[in-house]
Scaffold this motif. Structure first.
Motif, PDB file in Angstrom:
ATOM      1  N   GLU A   1      -6.357  -2.456   7.995  1.00 36.70           N
ATOM      2  CA  GLU A   1      -6.794  -3.706   8.605  1.00 36.70           C
ATOM      3  C   GLU A   1      -6.354  -4.876   7.742  1.00 36.70           C
ATOM      4  O   GLU A   1      -5.885  -5.893   8.240  1.00 36.70           O
ATOM      5  N   GLN A   2      -6.502  -4.690   6.451  1.00 34.00           N
ATOM      6  CA  GLN A   2      -6.092  -5.742   5.525  1.00 34.00           C
ATOM      7  C   GLN A   2      -4.594  -5.995   5.642  1.00 34.00           C
ATOM      8  O   GLN A   2      -4.121  -7.120   5.479  1.00 34.00           O
ATOM      9  N   ALA A   3      -3.871  -4.943   5.906  1.00 32.86           N
ATOM     10  CA  ALA A   3      -2.422  -5.071   6.065  1.00 32.86           C
ATOM     11  C   ALA A   3      -2.051  -5.607   7.439  1.00 32.86           C
ATOM     12  O   ALA A   3      -0.872  -5.758   7.748  1.00 32.86           O
ATOM     13  N   GLY A   4      -3.044  -5.860   8.253  1.00 27.12           N
ATOM     14  CA  GLY A   4      -2.788  -6.406   9.576  1.00 27.12           C
ATOM     15  C   GLY A   4      -2.264  -5.386  10.563  1.00 27.12           C
ATOM     16  O   GLY A   4      -1.693  -5.743  11.594  1.00 27.12           O
ATOM     17  N   ILE A   5      -2.473  -4.129  10.268  1.00 23.60           N
ATOM     18  CA  ILE A   5      -1.922  -3.084  11.120  1.00 23.60           C
ATOM     19  C   ILE A   5      -2.951  -2.585  12.117  1.00 23.60           C
ATOM     20  O   ILE A   5      -2.625  -2.227  13.229  1.00 23.60           O
ATOM     21  N   VAL A   6      -4.193  -2.531  11.700  1.00 28.07           N
ATOM     22  CA  VAL A   6      -5.211  -2.164  12.663  1.00 28.07           C
ATOM     23  C   VAL A   6      -6.176  -3.334  12.825  1.00 28.07           C
ATOM     24  O   VAL A   6      -6.290  -4.199  11.969  1.00 28.07           O
ATOM     25  N   ALA A   7      -6.844  -3.336  13.956  1.00 26.31           N
ATOM     26  CA  ALA A   7      -7.849  -4.348  14.227  1.00 26.31           C
ATOM     27  C   ALA A   7      -9.114  -3.649  14.681  1.00 26.31           C
ATOM     28  O   ALA A   7      -9.052  -2.568  15.252  1.00 26.31           O
TER      29      ALA A   7
ATOM     30  N   GLN B   1       0.852  -1.185   0.000  1.00 28.36           N
ATOM     31  CA  GLN B   1       0.000   0.000   0.000  1.00 28.36           C
ATOM     32  C   GLN B   1       0.889   1.237   0.000  1.00 28.36           C
ATOM     33  O   GLN B   1       1.993   1.215   0.515  1.00 28.36           O
ATOM     34  N   ARG B   2       0.356   2.283  -0.558  1.00 22.21           N
ATOM     35  CA  ARG B   2       1.123   3.527  -0.560  1.00 22.21           C
ATOM     36  C   ARG B   2       0.999   4.242   0.764  1.00 22.21           C
ATOM     37  O   ARG B   2      -0.001   4.111   1.454  1.00 22.21           O
ATOM     38  N   ILE B   3       2.038   5.006   1.045  1.00 25.17           N
ATOM     39  CA  ILE B   3       1.936   5.880   2.211  1.00 25.17           C
ATOM     40  C   ILE B   3       1.550   7.254   1.701  1.00 25.17           C
ATOM     41  O   ILE B   3       2.252   7.851   0.904  1.00 25.17           O
TER      42      ILE B   3
END
Lengths: 155, 155
Positions: free
Chosen positions: B66-72, B17-19
């Motif tokens: 969330e998809q990147a597993g960074i937020v839940a 993903q882009r930042i």
DNA sequence: TCGGCTATGATACTTGGTCTCAGAGAGGCG
DNA sequence: CGCCTCTCTGAGACCAAGTATCATAGCCGA
């Protein structure tokens, strides 16, 4: 028209709530569904049964029945909320089958050792835990297509 | 203006993903909060940081992270949804302290014996289970009060 | 039968989240 | 550099879920 079972009616009464035609309709719909109904679904079913019942009444009734321990909310996959008539008294948890939508109750007694373990390991006092677990029930897993590892002699 | 930590940024990149400035703002806000933020709360914080960021972007960013597993997502008591930057990689669960709002991660390894036991007892194949448990952390339980005396069985 | 309480229906509102669509901006490539 | 494409964005309409309000209906006990 069908009515809610005597068991449900008596539990409503036992909780000090009145039985009204509206509550009867809602309880009966949930009872007939035997799987969690979403808010829209339930409202639609209620409207089909008696279009004069308002949304507010539906949610109020759900709240009343929930307080009486007769219905439970479960969070369906996708983040939606499902309402469910539950047969088990007291606090318990739910296994939701993604195949048939059926629900199995998990008694608190089955989870409390796990929670106590968490408390010990995390130095955390658990006040409230309620979880809904998604999966596939034995029936939907299919006869003859059991999960390879599930030859376990379950009770 | 603060930026999200390198760890978070590299995890965003790792997920392909882009930042963007907007994502940076949102990640940084979640990182700074260290407790679950509700949708309204988060939108307000984002607006305070940069009022030109739209709601759609907030939710899109949350979905991407969330998809990147960074937020839940955790479901807060009261049925609301909280968003949470989580430090642990992989599937895990959360202990939410109702005192300070802090969150402790529970690794999947800690719950899988419990789930396997459920599978055995209920003849049920668990596909997905994610639970959030509410309680009080050791710090909020208060110093001087030994834990042994204050352990309460979960409701 | 009267008064109070509970439940109700209508409706407006809030919250949380999605969808759509046009446009901006970055990156790759010749 | 110029172009093309693709991602991301903002605005705003829309939707779903649930709450709040308020006048009214109906039950129930005194």
């Amino acid at each position: 028209m069908a009515v809610a079972s005597d068991a449900v009616r008596s539990r409503i009464l036992a909780a000090g709530q009145r039985i009204t035609p509206q509550r009867d309709v809602i309880a009966q719909l949930l009872e007939a569904a035997s799987r969690p109904l979403g808010a829209t679904e339930l409202c639609a079913a209620v409207a089909a049964e008696d279009p004069r019942i308002g949304r507010a009444t539906v949610f109020r009734t759900l709240a009343a029945l929930e307080q009486a321990g007769i219905v439970a909310q479960v969070s369906l996959p996708g983040g939606q909320t499902g309402y469910l008539l539950c047969g088990t008294d007291g606090h318990h948890h739910h296994l939701v089958c993604q195949g048939c939508g059926g629900v199995d109750d998990v008694l608190e007694a089955a989870v409390s050792p796990f929670l106590r373990r968490l408390e010990r390991d995390h130095r955390f006092r658990v006040d409230h835990a309620s979880f809904t677990i998604y999966g596939t029930c034995a029936r939907c897993a299919g006869p003859g297509v059991p999960r390879s590892a599930r030859s376990t002699p379950a009770r």
